[in-house]
Design an enzyme around this catalytic site. Structure first.
Site, short mmCIF file in Angstrom:
data_model
loop_
_atom_site.label_atom_id
_atom_site.label_comp_id
_atom_site.label_asym_id
_atom_site.label_seq_id
_atom_site.Cartn_x
_atom_site.Cartn_y
_atom_site.Cartn_z
N ASN A 208 26.83 33.50 44.88
CA ASN A 208 27.12 33.48 43.45
C ASN A 208 26.61 32.19 42.85
O ASN A 208 26.00 31.37 43.55
CB ASN A 208 28.62 33.69 43.20
CG ASN A 208 29.45 32.62 43.88
OD1 ASN A 208 29.20 31.42 43.73
ND2 ASN A 208 30.47 33.03 44.63
N ASP A 304 40.91 36.90 52.91
CA ASP A 304 41.45 36.33 51.67
C ASP A 304 42.05 34.96 52.01
O ASP A 304 43.16 34.87 52.54
CB ASP A 304 42.51 37.25 51.08
CG ASP A 304 42.89 36.87 49.67
OD1 ASP A 304 43.03 35.67 49.41
OD2 ASP A 304 43.06 37.77 48.82
N LEU A 306 43.04 32.38 50.06
CA LEU A 306 44.20 31.97 49.26
C LEU A 306 45.47 32.69 49.73
O LEU A 306 46.52 32.06 49.92
CB LEU A 306 43.93 32.26 47.79
CG LEU A 306 45.05 31.93 46.80
CD1 LEU A 306 45.43 30.45 46.86
CD2 LEU A 306 44.64 32.31 45.38
N PHE A 322 42.18 29.45 42.24
CA PHE A 322 41.34 29.52 41.03
C PHE A 322 41.02 30.98 40.76
O PHE A 322 40.87 31.78 41.68
CB PHE A 322 40.04 28.73 41.23
CG PHE A 322 40.16 27.26 40.88
CD1 PHE A 322 39.42 26.72 39.84
CD2 PHE A 322 41.01 26.43 41.59
CE1 PHE A 322 39.53 25.38 39.50
CE2 PHE A 322 41.13 25.09 41.27
CZ PHE A 322 40.39 24.57 40.22
N LYS A 340 48.72 37.08 45.23
CA LYS A 340 48.33 36.19 46.32
C LYS A 340 49.50 35.39 46.89
O LYS A 340 49.43 34.89 48.00
CB LYS A 340 47.26 35.20 45.83
CG LYS A 340 46.03 35.86 45.22
CD LYS A 340 45.16 36.51 46.26
CE LYS A 340 43.85 36.99 45.62
NZ LYS A 340 42.94 37.60 46.60
#
Length: 396
Positions: A208, A304, A306, A322, A340
């Site tokens: 990205n 994942d 986080l 974030f 999360k």
């Protein structure tokens, strides 16, 4: 910054020893006093006279100096300072430190000290990457020895890679972070930063537009408040700040592994823009164009990070995520915080027209259990400073 602090500087035998002259100048300019300890190897590159002239103090060299050792000089040297710095720390010095050797003034001092030790490694890239050096580094870090560098770049031997001693300004920043009396002194903070690269084949990857600028600014701001920072970074275009412990990774799995290895930590700030998916059928060889048509890529979800940190048995007391969104930012971020299991979410709009992803400014909303707190558009360094102060307030 370092007024009244005393630094014992051990100078190892490498070409980078010349940088210690500038380091002494910077330390004295910051208010510290410096006691140089010159190894036999170091004396091949810098002279006792130049060190004494810049430090304004006696240079110590010989373990068996009759005058100094009559008063147990190596013991006094090891206890009189606030921090012992080894720069350059050669492969040989690292090995002798890891092995507990005490066969000259420098290693005897290091064995006898009850103060923290900071090393600035410097050696050829092959020596740095050698399994023995990496084993020695693991031993030293396990013993609580702090490290700054090495940097990557051209070397005196003509090779390129990691092994260059950190620049004097970087070492000064690490010393300041170690000895500073900021509100996060004694706290360990984990920061993830930058993009991840998920391979399609050996030469292509999915990524990205994250530059890593916000994560790097956060690490620097936390360092400046006195925290010890473990900085796990993907292949960012912005370099890591000096004075933090850097762990370079490429994929999401590598980032998770490095983050878990950094625990325990008082806080974890997940600022990285981690790829949600990876290519499950990544090619072992470069995919070629041909008559068979377009390749079919099969995707799998990445771990994942986080959520894993938020639910971990050694969960940091404060976990901050974030949320980079392009629509209904606050609603998506609030839902993400609940999903999360983290404490805070820093949300921002990264739509193309904002110029935020990859840019120098950010406009964030801090989502906590109390609700949403929108901040104005600010330089990323100022966003980092504000967030670091909020973290310090949370621990206060």
């Amino acid at each position: 910054m370092l007024a009244g602090r005393r630094i014992t500087l051990i100078i190892g035998g490498g070409i980078a020893a010349y940088k210690c002259l500038e380091l002494i100048r910077l330390l004295r300019g910051a208010g510290a006093s410096v006691t140089p300890v010159l190894t036999a190897g170091g004396a091949q590159f810098v002279t006792p006279l130049s060190l004494a002239a810049l430090a304004g103090e006696q240079v110590f060299q010989n373990l068996f100096d009759l005058k100094d050792e009559a008063e147990m000089g190596h013991i006094q040297l090891s206890r009189a300072s606030d921090l012992v710095v080894v720069a350059p720390c050669t492969a040989d010095l690292m090995a002798r430190m890891a092995g507990g050797h005490a066969d000259d003034l420098a290693t005897t001092l290091l064995m006898a000290t009850d103060k923290r030790v900071l090393i600035a490694p410097a050696m050829n890239v092959r020596m740095w990457e050698h399994p023995a050096t990496q084993r020695n580094l693991a031993v030293l870090q396990g013993d609580g020895v702090l490290r700054i560098g090495p940097d990557e770049g051209d070397m005196a031997c003509g090779e390129f890679g990691p092994g260059r001693m950190a620049e004097p300004a970087e070492i000064l920043a690490a010393i300041t972070a170690t000895l500073g009396d900021g509100p996060l002194k004694g706290r360990h903070v984990l920061v993830t930063s930058g993009p991840t690269h998920e391979p399609i084949d050996p030469v292509r990857y999915i990524a990205n537009r994250s530059s890593g600028a916000q994560g790097a600014a956060l690490a620097a701001a936390l360092r400046d408040l006195g925290a010890r920072v473990s900085f796990v970074t993907g292949p960012a275009s912005v370099p890591p700040p000096p004075g933090v412990e850097v762990h370079r990774v490429e994929t999401a799995q590598q980032m998770l592994d490095a983050a878990l290895a950094a625990l325990p930590a008082d806080a974890a700030i997940c600022a990285a823009a981690v790829a949600d998916w990876r290519v499950a059928n990544a090619g072992a060889q470069k995919m070629k164009k041909g008559a068979s048509g377009l390749p079919v890529l099969e995707f799998a979800e990445n771990p994942d990070i986080l959520a894993t940190l938020s639910a971990h048995a050694r969960r940091p007391a404060l976990v901050v995520g974030f949320a980079a969104e392009t629509e209904t930012v606050e609603a998506h971020a609030t839902a993400k915080r609940a999903r999360k299991g983290c404490d805070w979410i820093v949300a921002n709009d990264v739509s193309a027209h904002t110029g935020i992803m990859g840019g120098a400014e950010n406009a964030v909303t801090l989502i906590t259990e109390e609700g949403a707190d929108p901040w104005p558009r600010l330089p990323k360094t100022e966003v980092a400073r504000r967030l670091a102060l909020r973290i310090a307030e949370a621990f206060a």
